[in-house]
Design an enzyme around this catalytic site. Structure first.
Site, mmCIF file in Angstrom:
data_model
loop_
_atom_site.group_PDB
_atom_site.id
_atom_site.type_symbol
_atom_site.label_atom_id
_atom_site.label_comp_id
_atom_site.label_asym_id
_atom_site.label_seq_id
_atom_site.Cartn_x
_atom_site.Cartn_y
_atom_site.Cartn_z
ATOM 1 N N ASN A 1 -12.164 -2.378 -0.816
ATOM 2 C CA ASN A 1 -11.309 -2.591 0.348
ATOM 3 C C ASN A 1 -12.074 -2.276 1.618
ATOM 4 O OD1 ASN A 1 -8.724 -2.832 1.937
ATOM 5 N ND2 ASN A 1 -9.329 -0.736 2.429
ATOM 6 N N GLU A 2 -12.172 -3.232 2.478
ATOM 7 C CA GLU A 2 -12.832 -3.057 3.780
ATOM 8 C C GLU A 2 -14.182 -2.358 3.649
ATOM 9 O OE1 GLU A 2 -10.153 -1.330 6.656
ATOM 10 O OE2 GLU A 2 -9.084 -3.215 6.891
ATOM 11 N N CYS B 1 -6.912 1.582 2.182
ATOM 12 C CA CYS B 1 -7.693 2.828 2.115
ATOM 13 C C CYS B 1 -7.254 3.659 0.920
ATOM 14 C CB CYS B 1 -7.527 3.628 3.397
ATOM 15 S SG CYS B 1 -8.102 2.776 4.849
ATOM 16 N N GLU C 1 0.850 -1.189 0.000
ATOM 17 C CA GLU C 1 0.000 0.000 0.000
ATOM 18 C C GLU C 1 0.886 1.239 0.000
ATOM 19 O OE1 GLU C 1 -3.020 0.434 3.065
ATOM 20 O OE2 GLU C 1 -3.850 2.095 1.896
HETATM 21 O O1 AHR Z 1 -2.920 -1.354 6.468
HETATM 22 C C1 AHR Z 1 -3.328 -0.065 6.797
HETATM 23 C C2 AHR Z 1 -4.840 0.150 6.592
HETATM 24 O O2 AHR Z 1 -5.562 -0.669 7.442
HETATM 25 C C3 AHR Z 1 -5.349 -0.187 5.222
HETATM 26 O O3 AHR Z 1 -5.237 0.868 4.358
HETATM 27 C C4 AHR Z 1 -6.780 -0.515 5.457
HETATM 28 O O4 AHR Z 1 -7.267 -1.455 4.545
HETATM 29 C C5 AHR Z 1 -6.802 -0.998 6.877
HETATM 30 O O5 AHR Z 1 -7.796 -0.383 7.590
#
Ligand code: AHR
Length: 816
Positions: free
Chosen positions: A365-366, A246, A50
């Site tokens: 994502n999430e 994120c 990320e």
């Molecule tokens: O790994 C850091 C963050 O944690 C990521 O961006 C997100 O997917 C999670 O909440």
């Protein structure tokens, strides 16, 4: 249902003495070599990249110039230095941009300069440009100028002005043009800078100023920093999930989402975008093509996470969703399509005519809740219709079809150890296979210590034991630049020149290098401890779940001391919100969006025992109104505790604990929550004890809301390498004592007396690695003897040990 076979060793003498360590009969491990279990997925151990903590820009991506295109609309990273009588000024300029994607340039006006008094534009790189003696560095930039004799001198120089390489660039005219120069550094300097020096008056405009080491990893143009990429390669990752997190969502708003199509052009044509969540601008130099190329070079399956039309605070209206779905389809065409297709042709033009063979797409994502349920199937259907062989990963268990579900866990070491059994009871018939896309300890482990790493090993032992369920897993986050440390605990740290793996890195390394082909059943005889893990500190939060609500007169007091009070007469700027639409009006704090989950928090991680009073009323929706206490910045130690008002039919209020994906009611009061009626709520928390009062009357009394866990002193897993017959046993000893353990590999055709043992340990559970001490906690391998059909090993205190046993089959294979 699958369960660990663990027996408890009784330590009568120890218990009588009030101690549970050091007085027990030896632990025992029996491995059933003749009845191999599930196949362990070759993809099990992967990586998750990320753009966070300057993981790409200022990290893996080898670009050495910071803010190369001024797209952030700041001069961050740039400064002016003059000598003698020279004078100059600089400013951002949009009057005649380089191109449509790159609208801001740097204008430098040199009003006075000559050979004795020069004006230099300096870029400091990402907290220094690391130069190595004898290595080459390639500079390029776009410029136009008036005056200056059309000449600049480009220098690589140390912070003290020492010059390590210099080149003259001449012929700079009035129209934008690309200029380039190559340097061989005459010395090693981790904190060098680039200086563009003028010795004549005039005005120069600069854009896309780029400096790359000639040696990138695997020699790729626009490639990766070798020492960081090698750390990834050494993990032998089965897959690479990218580009976030994120980061994919764009943080709060979709306008900041990662849009792959703007990243597959020449770097001068990439606009970049605000990395809103992680607080800096992304150049997108590390773009979709570079990610795919990196995965290929690592020998890892690429796993692309696409935006599902959702950010933290907004969702794309359904009628506009086609744009996002089409983006996902086009991404697959870019990665895999024939060169005769539009996007396949661009891939070829970008230097990769062969398909990248992208097989895994994660949808969002999430994300979750009704907005996700509505958007997810659009992607699933469109992708499966066109590309039936692509495996699709959902963020949560959805009602629509899904191939794999992605589970995330960030926690404390105790909770992580407890979570080793998460997949033992996974509903194998009713639920999909699992990708644990993000997991790490980031609570109570410093910036990543041995304690955190060992408990992650325990959690990973749970993956191997349940290899039929858990197909893929990746620690998160991967990288952090120590000069811009944002997320608390990460896997690999670095500065401009150096790199180190945290103890967690070495756990990942050990598991990846010692993954057998099939699991072997194991029986553990070990001592266990019961411990209470508390949500023992933290502020408060107000929230809604599929509902809307209003709050007023919030007061938190500890004895006579008022920790917090607000009647919302002057706004609520001190509250941190997550989702929802929060606003104050007439002394009321309102949440007016029908979001799945919305929260506003206030307070301090130091708050401990206190009394919260608040007036709350639900104004719309089916779900509950929540009031949480002891919400630490990263709740997770014992879970989150909250009072849910009106969550279930027939229940006025329930005091609940949310931990490890499970909501547990600790006490409730029957009734029905009335809409638009104010309720006076008071929650007192003293140690493990919570008392809830509703409208001044005692309603719920929870004597102990702490989570109790039973944790084994040892965790272990065994697997078999089918080709060689080697048996691999991994054992974590969490205790401060050596653990003498009798080991019986049952049913193996002759265990050789010689094998190897790799141990990861250190003097203290708190030990960490750093730039200064990169291998303070690192594994050590030794040959061991005395192995056989039954033998005894003593596992070092606070350690992860990997034993590799050779069976007759191994020696036969070795002799052939
Ligand atoms: O790994 C850091 C963050 O944690 C990521 O961006 C997100 O997917 C999670 O909440």
């Amino acid at each position: 249902m699958k369960s660990r076979n663990v027996s408890v060793v009784f330590c009568l003498l120890a218990l009588a003495l009030g101690s549970s360590t050091g007085w027990c009969q030896p632990s025992g491990i029996t491995v059933d070599v003749s009845h191999p279990g599930a196949k362990i997925s070759p993809l099990l151990y992967g990586i998750f990249f990320e753009e966070i903590n300057h993981a790409g820009d200022g990290g893996l991506y080898a670009e050495l110039i910071r803010n190369r295109s001024f797209a952030e609309k700041t001069t961050e990273g740039w400064s002016l230095e003059t000598t003698g009588a020279a004078s100059a000024s600089m400013a951002l300029d949009t009057s005649k941009p380089l191109n449509d994607a790159n609208k801001t340039a740097l204008r430098v006006e040199i009003s006075r300069a000559d050979r004795d008094g020069t004006a230099a534009v300096i870029n400091e790189g990402y907290w220094g440009i690391a130069l190595e003696k004898g290595e080459r560095y390639e500079l390029s930039f776009y410029a136009r100028a008036t005056g200056l004799n059309g000449t600049l001198e480009a220098r690589l120089q140390g912070p003290d002005g020492k010059v390590y390489g210099a080149q003259t660039i001449s012929g700079i005219g009035s129209e934008w043009k690309r200029y380039a120069a190559s340097f061989e550094s005459s010395g090693t300097e981790p904190k060098a800078r680039l200086a563009l020096v003028a010795s004549a008056p005039g005005t120069i405009w600069l854009d896309t100023v780029s400096l790359f080491p000639a040696k990138t990893w695997k020699g790729r143009p626009n490639g990766m920093r070798p020492n960081l990429a090698q750390m990834l390669a050494d993990l032998k990752p089965g897959f690479m999930r990218f580009p976030g997190g994120c980061y994919v969502e764009g943080g709060d708003y979709l306008r900041n989402a990662f849009r792959w199509k703007t990243t597959v052009t020449d770097i001068a044509d990439r606009p970049g975008h605000l990395n809103d969540t992680w607080g800096y601008y992304s150049t997108d130099g590390l773009g979709f093509h570079e990610y795919l190329q990196l995965a290929e070079d690592l020998g890892a399956e690429p796993l692309f996470t696409v935006n599902v039309g959702m950010a933290h605070r907004e969702s794309e209206p359904m009628e506009r969703m086609n744009m996002w779905v089409q983006d996902a389809l086009d991404a697959i065409e870019y990665a895999n399509g024939p060169v005769t297709t539009k996007w396949g042709a661009l891939r070829a033009q970008n230097g990769h005519p062969a398909p990248f063979n992208l097989k895994y797409i994660e949808i969002g994502n999430e994300n979750g809740g009704p907005n996700y349920e509505a958007r997810y199937p659009l992607f699933y259907k469109a992708i499966k219709d066109k590309y039936p062989n692509i495996t699709l990963i959902a963020n949560t268990l959805v009602k629509s079809p899904m191939d794999i579900v992605d589970n995330h866990i960030y926690s404390s070491p105790e909770q992580m150890r407890d979570a080793t059994s998460t997949y033992d009871s996974w509903d194998r018939a009713g639920k999909p296979k699992v990708f644990v896309g993000e997991y790490a300890n980031n609570n109570g482990v410093g910036t990543g210590n041995l304690k955190g790493a060992l408990s992650e090993a325990a959690y990973m032992i749970g993956f191997e034991r349940n290899a039929d369920v858990v197909l893929m897993a990746s620690y998160a986050p991967l990288f952090y630049n120590v000069d811009d440390h944002r997320w608390p605990v990460n896997l690999i740290g670095y500065d401009s020149a150096h790199v180190f793996g945290t103890p967690s890195y070495w756990v990942q390394w050990l598991f990846a290098h010692n993954r057998g082909d099939v699991v072997l059943p194991i029986n553990l005889q070990v001592e266990k401890d019961k411990i209470a893990v508390a949500a023992d500190r933290g502020g408060i939060s107000l929230g809604t779940m599929n509902s809307q609500a209003e709050f007023k007169d919030v007061k938190v007091s500890s004895g006579a001391q008022v920790l917090y009070f607000s009647n919302f007469s002057t706004g609520a700027s001190e509250w941190r919100t997550y989702n929802g639409t929060w606003a104050t009006q007439d002394g009321v704090y309102k949440q007016t969006a029908p979001d799945w989950l919305a929260r506003a928090s206030v307070g301090s991680d130091d708050w401990q025992d206190y009394s919260l009073t608040v007036k709350a009323r639900k104004t719309a929706g089916d779900g509950p109104v929540s009031i949480s206490v002891r919400t630490g910045l990263r709740p997770g130690r014992g879970g989150v505790v909250m009072l849910n008002l009106g969550g279930t039919a027939g229940t006025l209020a329930s005091f609940d604990r949310w931990a490890l994906g499970e909501m547990k009611s600790m006490g409730s009061v029957p009734g029905t929550l009335e809409l638009n009626r104010w309720y006076d709520i008071r929650i007192d928390v003293t140690g493990p004890h919570a008392q809830v009062f509703i409208d001044g009357k005692p309603a719920i009394d929870v004597p102990n809301f702490y989570r109790e866990m039973t944790l084994s002193h040892l965790e272990a897993t065994a697997s078999l390498v089918q080709t060689s017959g080697e048996v691999i046993i991994k054992v974590v000893n969490f205790t401060e004592q050596p653990q003498t353990t009798s080991i019986k590999p049952d049913g193996a055709s002759g265990i050789e007396s010689e094998g190897t043992e790799t141990v990861l340990t250190s003097a203290s559970l708190e030990d960490e690695n750093s730039i200064e001490q990169p291998r303070k906690v690192a594994p050590v391998t030794n040959n061991v003897s005395g192995l056989g059909p039954q033998f005894t090993r003593t596992f070092a205190p606070r350690s992860l040990t990997v034993l590799r046993l050779k069976t007759v089959k191994t020696s036969v294979a070795a002799r052939q």
